[in-house]
Design a protein around this motif. Structure first.
Motif, short mmCIF file in Angstrom:
data_model
loop_
_atom_site.label_atom_id
_atom_site.label_comp_id
_atom_site.label_asym_id
_atom_site.label_seq_id
_atom_site.Cartn_x
_atom_site.Cartn_y
_atom_site.Cartn_z
N PHE A 30 -4.86 6.94 -1.71
CA PHE A 30 -4.80 5.68 -1.73
C PHE A 30 -3.37 5.21 -2.36
O PHE A 30 -2.87 4.24 -2.23
CB PHE A 30 -5.96 4.55 -2.63
N TRP A 33 -0.26 9.64 0.04
CA TRP A 33 -0.77 9.14 1.55
C TRP A 33 -0.03 8.41 2.06
O TRP A 33 1.09 7.93 2.67
CB TRP A 33 -1.99 9.83 1.94
N PRO A 34 0.19 7.23 1.68
CA PRO A 34 0.64 5.77 2.09
C PRO A 34 1.77 5.92 1.80
O PRO A 34 3.00 5.99 2.38
CB PRO A 34 -0.01 4.46 1.62
N LEU A 37 3.16 8.32 4.34
CA LEU A 37 3.18 7.08 5.91
C LEU A 37 4.29 6.64 5.73
O LEU A 37 4.80 6.40 7.14
CB LEU A 37 1.94 7.25 5.86
N PRO B 127 1.61 0.77 3.74
CA PRO B 127 0.71 1.80 4.55
C PRO B 127 -0.08 1.78 4.00
O PRO B 127 -0.73 2.51 5.23
CB PRO B 127 1.71 2.54 3.65
N VAL B 128 -0.60 0.97 3.25
CA VAL B 128 -2.43 1.82 2.77
C VAL B 128 -3.09 0.76 3.53
O VAL B 128 -4.39 1.24 4.70
CB VAL B 128 -2.63 0.76 1.26
N TYR B 129 -2.64 -0.23 4.05
CA TYR B 129 -3.47 -1.05 5.72
C TYR B 129 -3.51 0.14 6.65
O TYR B 129 -4.50 0.24 7.36
CB TYR B 129 -2.70 -2.10 5.93
N ILE B 130 -2.46 0.96 6.81
CA ILE B 130 -1.84 1.98 8.42
C ILE B 130 -3.38 2.89 7.87
O ILE B 130 -3.73 3.47 8.71
CB ILE B 130 -0.87 2.36 8.41
N VAL B 131 -3.22 3.17 6.66
CA VAL B 131 -4.32 4.18 6.08
C VAL B 131 -5.45 3.95 6.53
O VAL B 131 -6.40 4.54 6.83
CB VAL B 131 -4.13 4.38 4.43
N ILE B 132 -5.81 2.53 5.86
CA ILE B 132 -7.50 2.31 6.19
C ILE B 132 -7.81 1.88 7.35
O ILE B 132 -9.51 2.21 7.80
CB ILE B 132 -7.43 0.95 5.02
N PHE B 133 -6.55 1.70 7.83
CA PHE B 133 -6.57 1.77 9.79
C PHE B 133 -6.97 2.74 10.49
O PHE B 133 -8.02 3.39 11.16
CB PHE B 133 -5.64 0.82 9.78
N LYS B 134 -6.18 3.97 9.73
CA LYS B 134 -6.58 5.20 10.40
C LYS B 134 -7.69 6.39 9.87
O LYS B 134 -8.73 6.80 10.93
CB LYS B 134 -5.79 5.76 9.93
N LEU B 135 -8.45 6.45 8.51
CA LEU B 135 -10.33 6.18 8.08
C LEU B 135 -10.73 4.69 9.02
O LEU B 135 -12.44 5.28 8.47
CB LEU B 135 -9.84 6.26 6.71
N GLY B 143 -13.72 0.07 2.19
CA GLY B 143 -12.41 0.31 2.41
C GLY B 143 -11.67 -0.85 0.39
O GLY B 143 -10.75 -0.15 -0.62
N LEU B 146 -12.31 0.76 -2.74
CA LEU B 146 -11.97 2.29 -3.04
C LEU B 146 -10.08 2.02 -3.74
O LEU B 146 -9.69 2.69 -4.68
CB LEU B 146 -12.32 3.27 -1.89
N PHE B 147 -10.10 0.99 -3.15
CA PHE B 147 -8.48 1.02 -2.81
C PHE B 147 -8.32 0.28 -4.59
O PHE B 147 -7.08 0.34 -5.49
CB PHE B 147 -8.40 -0.12 -2.13
N VAL B 216 -5.17 -8.32 3.00
CA VAL B 216 -4.77 -6.49 3.90
C VAL B 216 -5.61 -6.44 4.35
O VAL B 216 -6.02 -5.47 5.35
CB VAL B 216 -3.95 -6.38 3.18
#
Lengths: 298, 277
Positions: A30, A33-34, A37, B127-135, B143, B146-147, B216
């Protein structure tokens, strides 16, 4: 255990790796990586950004962003707002911390401290929602109060001329308590004996504050300065609740604008803006830190 | 030092004026929720309600098609879970990092964490949105929780405290044959209870106020917390002023109570955890 670690046998290192594992996983997933990215997405075409094989366009998004007059205007208003907010918050906080710490205030000090800190722990959305209506021309107490005193009405969030002032007041209400707290913590470790010695030497109250106390507050000024700069450069929540960037884009600050682009699916430009703001924040924080550091070494 | 009375009076007048600035919005919010809307429109400055009107709380029984109790339960559950998980993970992590600051991996982890905390939070969420989306965690409680788990103040408070524990105590336990897990649970944790309490309360207050990550990561109002519901309501058609004030009260009261009970601890902790950064 200070800096010298307690000796442990080499075979026991894995225990510490195990302890730190969940923390490392969350930091990477969290955090790091973000960020990486975000940098990658800022180099891709928005329409393909979320696909498994995005199309890379180099620095095109950055070029678009810097060529976007709305962004440039947004950047200018963010900087103006930040400077105004930092000066207002820190001078008010310094003044009020000195007052609370002075021998003039005795009984009731705890109440005054709780009152100034309560807004800091109040969910900002709720606080700003109330301020949004306090400034309202028909519901609001502020204009009703002004007309009671036969003063001209305050445009509040409805007019581009006054909206920044309204937002500044609401943010001062929410944030000032934190800066006051840091000044108070610093004042608590200031040397009262120095002040008393100066009083005996004939320095008046204001001279003592300016020449004796202020120099001792350098650490708090530095911390508050850096925190406030970072805080106000990324001003966001108050805009979402009170102004939605308006009226006429006068509070369309960078983080709000970036979020709007993100909401419209323009991921490439949004992340490019995020990276630009990050570099500004990091550079400003670094410069402020250097200046403060050099000062204390003198 | 004896102070002149005039100056004391002036100091108290200023302090009271400033306190009114800080506290009046709360009183106005209470009045706004319990006075009928027409009454507020006629006299926004009234300091005492002419009559108590509870209709606002009926009007917010459902917000965005979801019953209000669901937001309340979400708020409590998400805040409690992220606080417990966050405190446990941060305590373990900060402990490992202070015990073995010599390990290269830990040095890198600490710098990485600090970098993350410097990154503008609002922009990290994109970008966390994108990470969460990928996970595949979009729209899930997991989600969101944990964030919200990690935060800088929490880390610095633990780090500061663990550094202050004398090494001899730990050494003695190890000589007595305790394993590292035993040292942590039976030697370090018992003396750390005050800092654990401080961090827990501060994390609770910080996470209770969170709204952006929740908005988000959510896919529908089903996982919204109270602040997000409040924000959503300000965007809905037709202005339900009373209802907005009523949700603002429900959002504010729990944090206020926790703060008033633990004010000394919260203020001390916030100061300590910020000065270290």
């Amino acid at each position: 255990m200070s800096q010298t670690a307690v000796p442990t046998s080499a075979s026991k290192v894995w225990v510490f790796y195990a302890f730190a594992l969940p923390f490392a996983v969350l930091t990477i997933v969290f955090g790091l990586w973000p960020i990486v990215l975000s940098l990658i997405v800022s180099l891709t075409d928005s329409a393909t950004a979320l696909r498994p094989e995005p199309r890379y366009v180099g620095l095109e998004n950055y070029r678009d962003v810097f060529g976007d007059p709305i962004f440039l205007r947004s950047l200018v208003s963010t900087v103006i707002y930040t400077v105004a907010a930092v000066v207002l918050n820190l001078s008010f906080a310094l003044f009020y911390a000195l007052l609370l710490n002075s021998t003039l205030i005795g009984p009731g000090r705890t109440f005054l401290k709780v009152a100034m800190f309560l807004p800091v722990v109040t969910p900002d959305i709720a606080g700003y929602a109330v301020w949004r209506w306090l400034f309202d021309s028909s519901f609001g107490a502020i204009n009703a109060g002004l007309s009671l005193l036969h003063l001209p009405p305050f445009g509040g969030i409805a007019s581009p001329d006054t909206v920044m002032i309204a937002v500044l007041v609401a943010e001062l209400w929410h944030h000032a308590g934190f800066y006051i707290l840091i000044f108070l913590a610093n004042l608590a470790i200031c040397d009262r004996a120095l002040e008393e010695a100066a009083a005996i030497d004939g320095a008046n109250r204001w001279q003592r504050k300016f020449f004796i106390v202020l120099p001792q507050l350098r650490p708090a000024l530095l911390i508050n300065g850096i925190y406030a700069l970072i805080q106000f450069l990324k001003t966001f929540t108050v805009v979402v609740v009170m102004t939605k960037g308006g009226p006429n884009g006068s509070t369309n600050f960078v983080s709000y604008y970036a979020y709007n682009l993100f909401d419209q699916g323009r991921y490439g430009e949004a992340t490019a803006m995020a990276s630009i703001l990050f570099f500004i924040v990091a550079a400003v924080a670094l410069v402020a830190y250097r200046i403060g550091d050099r000062g204390s070494a003198r | 030092m004896k102070q002149p009375l005039g100056l004391r009076l002036l100091a108290y007048s200023v302090a009271i004026l400033v306190s009114i600035f800080f506290l009046y919005p709360y009183w106005w919010m209470l009045l706004g929720a319990f006075r009928p809307t027409e009454a507020v429109l006629t006299n926004p400055l009234q300091l005492w309600p002419e009559s108590l009107d509870f209709s606002a709380f009926e009007s917010i029984a459902r917000v965005s098609g979801v019953p209000i109790w669901r937001y309340i339960v979400n708020s409590i559950f998400i805040t409690a879970a992220s606080t417990v998980i966050g405190v446990a993970i941060t305590a373990l992590g900060a402990y490992a990092l202070t015990r073995r600051p010599d390990l290269l991996a830990f040095k890198m982890l600490r710098s990485g964490f600090l970098l993350t905390m410097m990154y503008p939070y609002m922009l990290l969420v994109i970008p966390v949105y994108i990470v969460i989306f990928k996970l595949g965690l979009l729209g899930t409680y997991t989600g969101i929780i944990l964030f919200l788990a990690l935060g800088p103040v929490q880390f610095f408070l633990f780090e500061q405290f663990f550094r202050s524990i004398p090494g001899e105590i730990i050494e003695a336990a190890i000589v007595d044959g305790a394993s590292e897990a035993q040292v942590f649970l039976m030697v370090v944790m018992p003396v750390s209870m005050p800092v654990v309490a401080t961090v827990t309360i501060i994390t609770f207050l910080l996470n209770w106020a969170q709204w952006f990550p929740v908005l988000v990561i959510s896919r529908s109002p089903d996982t919204y917390t109270l602040p997000v519901a409040l924000l959503n309501m300000t965007g809905e058609l037709g202005v339900n002023f009373q209802g907005i004030m009523a949700i603002a009260i429900i959002t504010t009261v729990p944090a206020t109570i926790v703060f008033l009970i633990a004010q000394r601890r919260v203020m001390q902790g916030m100061a300590d955890g910020s000065v270290k950064g």
